[in-house]
Design an enzyme around this catalytic site. Sequence first.
Site, PDB file in Angstrom:
ATOM      1  N   ILE A   1       0.914  -1.168  -0.213  1.00 30.54           N
ATOM      2  CA  ILE A   1       0.672   0.096  -0.345  1.00 30.54           C
ATOM      3  C   ILE A   1       1.020   1.192  -0.416  1.00 30.54           C
ATOM      4  O   ILE A   1       0.436   2.631  -0.046  1.00 30.54           O
ATOM      5  CB  ILE A   1      -1.141  -0.035   1.018  1.00 30.54           C
ATOM      6  CG1 ILE A   1      -0.323  -0.324   2.674  1.00 30.54           C
ATOM      7  CG2 ILE A   1      -1.856  -1.044   1.298  1.00 30.54           C
ATOM      8  CD1 ILE A   1      -1.060   0.055   4.029  1.00 30.54           C
TER       9      ILE A   1
ATOM     10  N   HIS B   1      -4.635  -4.225  -2.806  1.00 27.74           N
ATOM     11  CA  HIS B   1      -4.521  -3.510  -1.667  1.00 27.74           C
ATOM     12  C   HIS B   1      -4.724  -2.220  -1.399  1.00 27.74           C
ATOM     13  O   HIS B   1      -5.268  -1.641  -0.396  1.00 27.74           O
ATOM     14  CB  HIS B   1      -3.862  -4.517  -0.180  1.00 27.74           C
ATOM     15  CG  HIS B   1      -3.831  -5.950  -0.096  1.00 27.74           C
ATOM     16  ND1 HIS B   1      -2.769  -6.725   0.484  1.00 27.74           N
ATOM     17  CD2 HIS B   1      -4.615  -7.391  -0.744  1.00 27.74           C
ATOM     18  CE1 HIS B   1      -3.439  -7.706   0.455  1.00 27.74           C
ATOM     19  NE2 HIS B   1      -4.409  -8.012  -0.179  1.00 27.74           N
TER      20      HIS B   1
ATOM     21  N   CYS C   1     -17.532  19.293   0.698  1.00 28.45           N
ATOM     22  CA  CYS C   1     -18.848  19.061   2.021  1.00 28.45           C
ATOM     23  C   CYS C   1     -18.337  18.663   2.931  1.00 28.45           C
ATOM     24  O   CYS C   1     -18.841  18.395   3.546  1.00 28.45           O
ATOM     25  CB  CYS C   1     -19.322  17.435   1.334  1.00 28.45           C
ATOM     26  SG  CYS C   1     -18.792  16.385   0.705  1.00 28.45           S
TER      27      CYS C   1
ATOM     28  N   LEU D   1      13.826 -13.794  -0.505  1.00 29.94           N
ATOM     29  CA  LEU D   1      14.157 -14.303   0.760  1.00 29.94           C
ATOM     30  C   LEU D   1      14.046 -15.184   1.801  1.00 29.94           C
ATOM     31  O   LEU D   1      13.241 -14.240   1.826  1.00 29.94           O
ATOM     32  CB  LEU D   1      15.395 -13.378   1.155  1.00 29.94           C
ATOM     33  CG  LEU D   1      16.769 -13.602   1.927  1.00 29.94           C
ATOM     34  CD1 LEU D   1      17.855 -14.349   1.154  1.00 29.94           C
ATOM     35  CD2 LEU D   1      17.506 -12.495   2.325  1.00 29.94           C
TER      36      LEU D   1
HETATM   37 ZN   LIG Z   1     -16.707  15.739  -0.564  1.00 30.94          ZN
END
Ligand SMILES: [Zn+2]
Length: 251
Positions: free
Chosen positions: A107, A123, A158, A217
């Site tokens: 990630i 992921h 928002c 490894l």
């Molecule tokens: Zn928003």
Amino acid sequence: MADSLSPADCARMLEKAESIVALTGAGISTAAGIPDFRGPQGLYVTRRYDPSRVFDIDAFIRDPEPFYEFTRDFLSIVDDIRPTLSHRFLARLEEQGRLKSLITQNIDALHHRAGSENVIAIHGDYWISHCLKCRAELDFENFRRKVEEEAVPRCENCGGLIKPDVVFFGEPVKGMDRAIREIERADLMLVLGSSLTVYPAAALPSIARCPVIVVNLGEVKLDPGPNRHFVNENLDTYLEAVGKALGHSGN
Ligand SMILES: [Zn+2]
């Protein structure tokens, strides 16, 4: 382990291939300095994060602060890190048109930073974030800034909660259909820095109908087979030798 592969032989296979797919795991990023979350130096252990709480989607919506505490820690590590030779090696193969796609379990978005474009982060990762309310998109730079400025980043349009496109527990993994299609049509598969223990990624190499080269490894949970090559070596060291055989300069 049976049937190792010399860097020169690996280079020859890469040169012959026209449609390579790669799967990468934590091992490609530990060399960059990103601790394997679950390992002894991992953030789950050293900072006492409980992954089942930090990455739980219901817990996040109720109280996003633990996740954002983890994220601030994690991104402060990532800030100081450069993609490794192996990340750059894969970006180079893509640039040459040989590597068609790159499936990763990581990630940390280091493949993006190394210049790879066809990345399937199953992921998810921190590269893109969204407002959960109006779906406004935030790029990494803006998300990074907001994480430093706000305890819990909120949408500028928002006021909704911002969530990076990291897959949480209780959310489906991303891009599996695409990953499977890419593996089915590949003529060579590389598995780099993964012990193939975390599903569903662990099941992917078994789909391949082409030769599979595994460089990791340590032990790998994949049965030997006529088309499977296992290299139990340090990833960067091995790919540096392969790169030399390919004539890559200045890694
Ligand atoms: Zn928003």
